[in-house]
Scaffold this active site. Structure first.
Site, mmCIF file in Angstrom:
data_model
loop_
_atom_site.group_PDB
_atom_site.id
_atom_site.type_symbol
_atom_site.label_atom_id
_atom_site.label_comp_id
_atom_site.label_asym_id
_atom_site.label_seq_id
_atom_site.Cartn_x
_atom_site.Cartn_y
_atom_site.Cartn_z
ATOM 1 N N GLU A 327 0.823 -1.213 0.000
ATOM 2 C CA GLU A 327 0.000 0.000 0.000
ATOM 3 C C GLU A 327 0.857 1.263 0.000
ATOM 4 O O GLU A 327 0.538 2.246 -0.667
ATOM 5 C CB GLU A 327 -0.943 -0.001 1.209
ATOM 6 C CG GLU A 327 -1.981 -1.110 1.211
ATOM 7 C CD GLU A 327 -3.052 -0.914 0.151
ATOM 8 O OE1 GLU A 327 -3.050 0.139 -0.527
ATOM 9 O OE2 GLU A 327 -3.892 -1.817 -0.005
ATOM 10 N N ARG A 331 0.692 3.837 -3.258
ATOM 11 C CA ARG A 331 0.044 5.124 -2.986
ATOM 12 C C ARG A 331 1.068 6.245 -2.795
ATOM 13 O O ARG A 331 0.963 7.297 -3.423
ATOM 14 C CB ARG A 331 -0.842 5.021 -1.739
ATOM 15 C CG ARG A 331 -1.944 3.993 -1.839
ATOM 16 C CD ARG A 331 -2.971 4.180 -0.744
ATOM 17 N NE ARG A 331 -3.800 2.993 -0.564
ATOM 18 C CZ ARG A 331 -5.030 2.998 -0.078
ATOM 19 N NH1 ARG A 331 -5.582 4.126 0.297
ATOM 20 N NH2 ARG A 331 -5.715 1.872 0.061
ATOM 21 N N ASP A 460 -5.382 -9.919 -8.030
ATOM 22 C CA ASP A 460 -5.742 -9.128 -9.202
ATOM 23 C C ASP A 460 -4.567 -8.426 -9.878
ATOM 24 O O ASP A 460 -4.314 -8.596 -11.074
ATOM 25 C CB ASP A 460 -6.837 -8.117 -8.839
ATOM 26 C CG ASP A 460 -6.489 -7.276 -7.602
ATOM 27 O OD1 ASP A 460 -5.473 -7.569 -6.940
ATOM 28 O OD2 ASP A 460 -7.243 -6.335 -7.289
ATOM 29 N N GLU A 595 -12.270 0.821 -10.390
ATOM 30 C CA GLU A 595 -11.907 -0.141 -11.441
ATOM 31 C C GLU A 595 -12.770 -0.023 -12.697
ATOM 32 O O GLU A 595 -12.253 -0.114 -13.834
ATOM 33 C CB GLU A 595 -11.972 -1.570 -10.886
ATOM 34 C CG GLU A 595 -10.836 -1.931 -9.954
ATOM 35 C CD GLU A 595 -11.036 -1.371 -8.552
ATOM 36 O OE1 GLU A 595 -10.046 -1.281 -7.797
ATOM 37 O OE2 GLU A 595 -12.194 -1.030 -8.203
#
Length: 697
Positions: A327, A331, A460, A595
């Site tokens: 993360e 980010r 994913d 998404e």
């Protein structure tokens, strides 16, 4: 002779010690029962029937009485608002999202990046049409739920909510909280314990970690006010194409979200817009850094300057705090690198170098598969407390950022450690036609929990980064392309199905050779990724599948009463079921995810089909109708199937500004060279990084 008449009563006279005489015949009073017996049978039956009817009516109406009393003032406001809307929606009046109907959009601070969509509207000319709203355009925002033990909905492992991180406190000014109506979120998901990753809810039997403890820190929410907010403050008017500058509408949405963050959560990780406070995850200003390049792209120079000043004066990584490697990389590191490329400002590169060096201890493992958590102050790293596994997507979705950091700093160590991870995964047994399990052990370097395959949470972005690394590096790394092509074939062979009623194509999951028609909203990244591959010379079949999946992701929004997709859907495989999309009560929440808008952006760029723009515009309208909070910010909601009470969750994820609104802006922009997909590749947090020049042959 007649016998003497017989007396059938007794006359009794009593006397008391005080010589008062009492005669029961003289002073006797009839009882209620005697009066009841004097009524006719018809009268008694009628009275009993009426009493029974009143009792039944009372029992049936009791649950709604309090709701009616609470909603009375809202209903009056709604009627008043509708009356006012009918008066204002007249020829010659321009309506803009988030603004009063009689005002023109505010000018943008600084120059626009790319031309505005649609011509300016002459106030003396009537618009062609006014689109009817989906329903009363009043977001019914409930008071924040009472404090209880809940699972955090982070886009990261729940292990990060642990002691030692910065505590949450109430942020911003103490103002009256603007809430319209009480709402109670769905709590039907308590039957199965769940954990979260990237905001997606995962059943515990699919995960290696136990549910998170109550140590996750949340800022205390102030009590809800007695009076509801004025709905007129938050009602965006839907308008037809041509009556509004759509790019300006996206900027307005960003400004509204940014206002809430600036007022109540400045410098903190996430805004809690209902309680007007903040939530802390790592204490690194996630929302601010995630938003930097979005502001630059939108031309919001004043907001950008304020944020840059915070980065310069207040952002420090020298703190004793555990952060999640994945993360923080996508980010913060990604956000700093992309902002450096867009602005050329060395400040952002220096901050990126500092952070990158502090993340390196995560790679000091026996297998070279990195730990999930690293303390950026102490320089130590570790796996979660309950397992030595890392999530596969986490360890294979940090490569774009670390590789770019090496290219900019000319320090090879960053690229070497992440390339080693990809080489190890490339050779591992346990795949099924290119599909990979969700977990990998940091000690052995082997897959764990084999046999479960998904393109949703925990796997994913592995597939996304295979293609994007190949593109980033100038299409020279054949192993990456090989793994990607094999994985797409595995998806088509094992996970692609069609619904029974309408033949919608979707991606399911495979668990030990048993197919599950379940699809996370996260999977809607796939149409865009497939289209990107086809644009870069891969098989045309990839684009065909992308078109079909894009339609399905659109239907996940369109078939919901709020026009917003749930977090997870299940699909009907039988033709007689009637409905393609089935949503379980525990899956009805919406986290403002990007998404679908991301894939719409790719599909429009490559096909120029304007329906993708219209679908994106509809999504923006729904966000404004059901998630916009008066006073600033947008909130995730509990129930996309209940437009009257969507149930705010009091949380605005950083990716709403960093990804969702950025992709929305790029989708609606006419400037095809604005972040050209032949020059930039987007990381999984929508931060654009340059494609490297191809090496000379």
């Amino acid at each position: 002779m007649y016998p003497p008449s017989r007396k059938d009563f007794i006359s009794l006279t009593l006397s008391d010690p005080h010589s008062h005489t009492y005669n029961n015949g003289k002073h006797r009073r009839q009882s209620c029962w005697r009066k009841w017996k004097q009524l006719s049978r018809l009268q008694r039956s009628l009275i009993l029937f009426l009493l029974a009817l009143l009792l039944i009516f009372g029992l049936l109406s009791y649950p709604s009485i309090s709701e009616q009393w609470r909603g009375l003032s809202d209903r009056e406001d709604w009627l008043e608002l509708n009356d006012r809307e009918l008066k204002t929606i007249l020829p010659g009046v321009k309506s803009v999202l988030g603004q009063a109907a009689d005002k023109a959009p505010a000018p943008v601070a600084g120059p626009h990046v790319g031309p505005a969509l649609g011509p300016a509207v002459d106030p003396d000319v009537a618009p062609d049409a006014v689109v009817e709203p989906r329903g009363p355009n009043i977001p019914i925002l409930a008071k924040p739920p009472t404090k209880k033990k809940t699972f955090p909905n982070k886009r990261g492992p729940p292990s990060l909510q642990k002691d030692g991180n910065i505590s949450d406190t109430v942020g911003g000014k103490k103002q009256e909280q603007e809430v319209v109506q009480d709402g109670e979120g769905e709590e039907e998901d308590k039957e199965k314990k769940i954990v979260s990753w990237r905001g997606a809810m995962i059943e515990a039997d699919q995960a290696t970690e136990p549910p998170p403890s109550a140590d996750g820190k949340e800022a205390a929410a102030p009590p809800a006010p007695a009076n509801p907010a004025n709905p007129a403050n938050s009602v965006p008017l839907e308008v037809s194409t041509g009556t509004v500058d759509r790019l300006e509408a996206v900027r307005d949405a960003f400004r509204h979200a940014w206002k809430g963050y600036k007022d109540y959560a400045w410098g903190h990780d996430e805004l809690k817009p209902i309680s007007k406070s903040f939530g802390e995850w790592f204490g690194l200003g996630l929302t601010l850094i995630d938003s930097l390049d979005t502001m630059w792209i939108m031309g919001l120079k004043e907001e950008f300057a304020e944020a840059r000043n915070w980065v310069d004066k207040d952002l420090t990584f020298n703190k004793n705090v555990d952060v999640n490697l994945f993360e923080t990389t996508i980010r913060v590191l990604g956000g700093l690198l992309s902002t450096y490329h867009l602005t050329g400002d060395q400040l952002f590169l220096e901050k990126a170098k500092d952070l990158g060096s502090r993340l390196m201890p995560a790679f000091k493992t026996p297998s070279k598969i990195p730990f999930s958590d690293v303390n950026i102050g102490k320089g130590t790293a570790h796996p979660p407390r309950w397992t030595s596994d890392s999530t596969l997507a986490e360890v294979t979705s940090i490569q774009l950022e670390f590789r770019e950091l090496s290219r900019l700093t000319q320090e090879s160590q960053y690229q070497e450690v992440v390339n080693e991870v990809m080489k190890l995964v490339h050779k591992l047994p346990g795949k099924q036609d290119g599909l990979v399990p969700m977990f990998i052990n940091t000690n052995s370097g082997q897959f764990t929990h084999k046999g479960v395959f998904t393109l949703g949470a925990r796997a994913d972005s592995y597939y996304e980064y295979l293609l994007k690394q190949w593109i980033q590096g100038g299409k020279t790394e054949d192993e990456l392309l090989e793994d990607y092509l094999q994985a797409v074939e595995g998806v088509k062979k094992h996970l692609v199905r069609q619904t029974g009623p309408s033949r919608l194509t979707f991606i399911g999951e495979l668990s030990h050779n048993r197919f599950n028609p379940k699809m996370d909203h996260l999977v809607c990244f796939l149409p865009g990724t497939l289209a990107l591959g086809a644009h870069n010379g891969l098989s045309g079949d990839h684009m065909d599948l992308a078109v079909e999946l894009m339609e399905t992701c659109h239907q996940m929004y369109k078939q919901m009463e709020t026009g917003l997709s749930p977090e997870i859907v299940h699909f009907s495989l039988q033709a007689g079921d009637g409905h393609d999309v089935v949503v379980k009560p525990a899956d009805r929440h919406n986290l403002l995810r990007p998404e679908t808008v991301e894939s719409l952006f790719y599909m429009y760029r490559f096909t120029k089909n304007t329906k993708y723009r219209e679908w994106g515009w509809d999504i923006l309208q729904s966000f404004n109708n059901y998630t916009k909070v008066p006073g600033g910010g947008y909130t995730s909601i509990n129930n996309v199937r209940d437009p009257a009470n969507p149930g705010p969750r009091d949380k605005m994820e950083s990716f709403f500004l960093g990804e969702t609104l950025k992709y929305m802006y790029l989708l609606l922009s006419d400037d095809m060279e604005l972040l050209s997909l032949d020059k930039y590749v987007f990381n999984t947090e929508a931060h654009p990084l340059p494609i490297w020049p191809s090496p000379p042959k």
